[in-house]
Scaffold this motif. Structure first.
Motif, PDB file in Angstrom:
ATOM      1  N   GLU A  44       0.828  -1.193   0.000  1.00 40.31           N
ATOM      2  CA  GLU A  44       0.000   0.000   0.000  1.00 40.31           C
ATOM      3  C   GLU A  44       0.867   1.249   0.000  1.00 40.31           C
ATOM      4  OE1 GLU A  44      -2.432  -0.341   3.451  1.00 40.31           O
ATOM      5  OE2 GLU A  44      -0.853   0.209   4.846  1.00 40.31           O
ATOM      6  N   ARG A  45       0.286   2.330  -0.487  1.00 36.39           N
ATOM      7  CA  ARG A  45       0.993   3.594  -0.516  1.00 36.39           C
ATOM      8  C   ARG A  45       1.143   4.144   0.898  1.00 36.39           C
ATOM      9  NH1 ARG A  45      -0.694   7.678  -5.241  1.00 36.39           N
ATOM     10  NH2 ARG A  45      -0.369   5.655  -6.276  1.00 36.39           N
ATOM     11  N   GLU A  46       2.345   4.604   1.233  1.00 35.78           N
ATOM     12  CA  GLU A  46       2.595   5.103   2.573  1.00 35.78           C
ATOM     13  C   GLU A  46       3.254   6.473   2.536  1.00 35.78           C
ATOM     14  OE1 GLU A  46       5.484   3.104   4.989  1.00 35.78           O
ATOM     15  OE2 GLU A  46       6.863   2.728   3.324  1.00 35.78           O
ATOM     16  N   LEU A  47       2.871   7.308   3.483  1.00 39.83           N
ATOM     17  CA  LEU A  47       3.515   8.599   3.654  1.00 39.83           C
ATOM     18  C   LEU A  47       4.871   8.387   4.302  1.00 39.83           C
ATOM     19  CD1 LEU A  47       3.294  11.744   3.549  1.00 39.83           C
ATOM     20  CD2 LEU A  47       2.431  11.603   5.902  1.00 39.83           C
ATOM     21  N   ILE A  48       5.915   8.942   3.698  1.00 37.42           N
ATOM     22  CA  ILE A  48       7.238   8.819   4.287  1.00 37.42           C
ATOM     23  C   ILE A  48       7.764  10.144   4.839  1.00 37.42           C
ATOM     24  CG2 ILE A  48       7.885   6.768   2.994  1.00 37.42           C
ATOM     25  CD1 ILE A  48       9.483   8.607   1.110  1.00 37.42           C
ATOM     26  N   ALA A  49       7.295  11.261   4.314  1.00 36.00           N
ATOM     27  CA  ALA A  49       7.727  12.563   4.806  1.00 36.00           C
ATOM     28  C   ALA A  49       6.725  13.612   4.386  1.00 36.00           C
ATOM     29  CB  ALA A  49       9.121  12.932   4.289  1.00 36.00           C
ATOM     30  N   ALA A  50       6.549  14.644   5.211  1.00 33.32           N
ATOM     31  CA  ALA A  50       5.656  15.746   4.871  1.00 33.32           C
ATOM     32  C   ALA A  50       6.144  17.004   5.566  1.00 33.32           C
ATOM     33  CB  ALA A  50       4.215  15.432   5.274  1.00 33.32           C
ATOM     34  N   ILE A  51       5.779  18.151   4.989  1.00 36.20           N
ATOM     35  CA  ILE A  51       6.215  19.434   5.522  1.00 36.20           C
ATOM     36  C   ILE A  51       5.138  20.467   5.279  1.00 36.20           C
ATOM     37  CG2 ILE A  51       7.431  20.005   3.370  1.00 36.20           C
ATOM     38  CD1 ILE A  51       9.588  21.366   5.126  1.00 36.20           C
ATOM     39  N   THR A  52       4.873  21.290   6.289  1.00 33.28           N
ATOM     40  CA  THR A  52       3.886  22.356   6.141  1.00 33.28           C
ATOM     41  C   THR A  52       4.470  23.518   5.355  1.00 33.28           C
ATOM     42  OG1 THR A  52       4.512  23.287   8.294  1.00 33.28           O
ATOM     43  CG2 THR A  52       2.668  21.740   8.258  1.00 33.28           C
ATOM     44  N   TRP A  53       3.585  24.420   4.950  1.00 35.58           N
ATOM     45  CA  TRP A  53       3.990  25.547   4.111  1.00 35.58           C
ATOM     46  C   TRP A  53       5.076  26.389   4.786  1.00 35.58           C
ATOM     47  CZ3 TRP A  53       3.802  30.898   4.493  1.00 35.58           C
ATOM     48  CH2 TRP A  53       3.982  31.606   3.301  1.00 35.58           C
ATOM     49  N   SER A  54       4.932  26.628   6.079  1.00 33.27           N
ATOM     50  CA  SER A  54       5.876  27.456   6.825  1.00 33.27           C
ATOM     51  C   SER A  54       7.060  26.666   7.372  1.00 33.27           C
ATOM     52  CB  SER A  54       5.168  28.144   7.983  1.00 33.27           C
ATOM     53  OG  SER A  54       4.706  27.195   8.921  1.00 33.27           O
ATOM     54  N   GLU A  55       7.086  25.364   7.129  1.00 33.97           N
ATOM     55  CA  GLU A  55       8.106  24.459   7.657  1.00 33.97           C
ATOM     56  C   GLU A  55       8.049  24.357   9.184  1.00 33.97           C
ATOM     57  OE1 GLU A  55      11.169  25.970   4.209  1.00 33.97           O
ATOM     58  OE2 GLU A  55      12.008  24.766   5.840  1.00 33.97           O
ATOM     59  N   SER A  56       6.923  24.724   9.775  1.00 35.02           N
ATOM     60  CA  SER A  56       6.769  24.654  11.218  1.00 35.02           C
ATOM     61  C   SER A  56       6.495  23.242  11.716  1.00 35.02           C
ATOM     62  CB  SER A  56       5.652  25.584  11.677  1.00 35.02           C
ATOM     63  OG  SER A  56       4.412  25.209  11.113  1.00 35.02           O
ATOM     64  N   SER A  57       6.079  22.360  10.827  1.00 31.14           N
ATOM     65  CA  SER A  57       5.809  20.976  11.202  1.00 31.14           C
ATOM     66  C   SER A  57       6.359  20.070  10.115  1.00 31.14           C
ATOM     67  CB  SER A  57       4.314  20.745  11.388  1.00 31.14           C
ATOM     68  OG  SER A  57       4.052  19.427  11.825  1.00 31.14           O
ATOM     69  N   ILE A  58       7.106  19.057  10.532  1.00 30.23           N
ATOM     70  CA  ILE A  58       7.719  18.096   9.617  1.00 30.23           C
ATOM     71  C   ILE A  58       7.480  16.695  10.148  1.00 30.23           C
ATOM     72  CG2 ILE A  58       9.860  17.276   8.571  1.00 30.23           C
ATOM     73  CD1 ILE A  58      10.925  20.133   8.765  1.00 30.23           C
ATOM     74  N   TYR A  59       7.130  15.800   9.256  1.00 28.10           N
ATOM     75  CA  TYR A  59       6.862  14.410   9.610  1.00 28.10           C
ATOM     76  C   TYR A  59       7.774  13.483   8.824  1.00 28.10           C
ATOM     77  CZ  TYR A  59       4.617   9.841   9.358  1.00 28.10           C
ATOM     78  OH  TYR A  59       4.365   8.491   9.379  1.00 28.10           O
ATOM     79  N   TYR A  60       8.274  12.434   9.498  1.00 26.90           N
ATOM     80  CA  TYR A  60       8.963  11.333   8.845  1.00 26.90           C
ATOM     81  C   TYR A  60       8.446  10.023   9.402  1.00 26.90           C
ATOM     82  CZ  TYR A  60      12.511  14.775   7.465  1.00 26.90           C
ATOM     83  OH  TYR A  60      13.171  15.855   6.940  1.00 26.90           O
ATOM     84  N   THR A  61       8.261   9.057   8.532  1.00 27.51           N
ATOM     85  CA  THR A  61       7.965   7.725   9.022  1.00 27.51           C
ATOM     86  C   THR A  61       9.241   7.121   9.606  1.00 27.51           C
ATOM     87  OG1 THR A  61       6.782   5.675   8.454  1.00 27.51           O
ATOM     88  CG2 THR A  61       8.447   6.444   6.898  1.00 27.51           C
ATOM     89  N   ASP A  62       9.074   6.207  10.553  1.00 31.16           N
ATOM     90  CA  ASP A  62      10.221   5.710  11.318  1.00 31.16           C
ATOM     91  C   ASP A  62      11.308   5.104  10.441  1.00 31.16           C
ATOM     92  OD1 ASP A  62       8.398   4.524  14.272  1.00 31.16           O
ATOM     93  OD2 ASP A  62       9.135   6.509  13.719  1.00 31.16           O
ATOM     94  N   SER A  63      10.933   4.456   9.368  1.00 34.56           N
ATOM     95  CA  SER A  63      11.901   3.739   8.558  1.00 34.56           C
ATOM     96  C   SER A  63      12.868   4.655   7.806  1.00 34.56           C
ATOM     97  CB  SER A  63      11.188   2.820   7.564  1.00 34.56           C
ATOM     98  OG  SER A  63      10.414   3.564   6.641  1.00 34.56           O
TER      99      SER A  63
END
Length: 123
Positions: A44-63
């Motif tokens: 399945e498709r998985e989110l690995i990284a994301a970033i908000t417009w202002s770069e105030s919030s950043i997400y990474y999957t553990d792997s």
């Protein structure tokens, strides 16, 4: 409408690096989250990284934590994914995507998608 185009994929040996780019065009005004997803064959498709417009919030999957870095340049309407220390299990089609305001992990929450770029990591 927002159009997204990925580039930078290819074949790399394990331990190597690639930098993916996602160029956005069209109606890009506003606080868009940019995300990178990947999908391997049969998975399945998985989110690995994301970033908000202002770069105030950043997400990474553990792997990918500690190996991948997401960034964006709003003046260029472009998001990037720097991938270091690549492993064979990173092999997948990588997609960029966009949605409004906040980071979500569900791909169904993203409104705009690129066509994907293949990343293949050889062992």
């Amino acid at each position: 409408q927002v159009q997204l185009v990925e580039s930078g994929g290819g074949l790399v040996q394990a331990g190597g690096s690639l930098r993916l780019s996602c160029a956005a065009s069209g109606r890009t005004f506003g606080a868009y989250v940019m995300g990178w997803f990947r999908q391997a064959p049969g998975k399945e498709r998985e989110l690995i990284a994301a970033i908000t417009w202002s770069e105030s919030s950043i997400y990474y999957t553990d792997s990918v934590k500690g190996r991948f870095t997401i960034s964006r340049d709003n003046t260029k309407n472009t998001a990037y994914l720097q991938m270091n220390s690549l492993k064979p299990e990173d092999t997948a089609v990588y997609y960029c995507a966009a949605r409004v305001l906040t980071i979500r992990i569900d791909p169904a929450a993203y409104s705009f998608w690129g066509q994907g770029t293949q990343v293949t990591v050889s062992s």
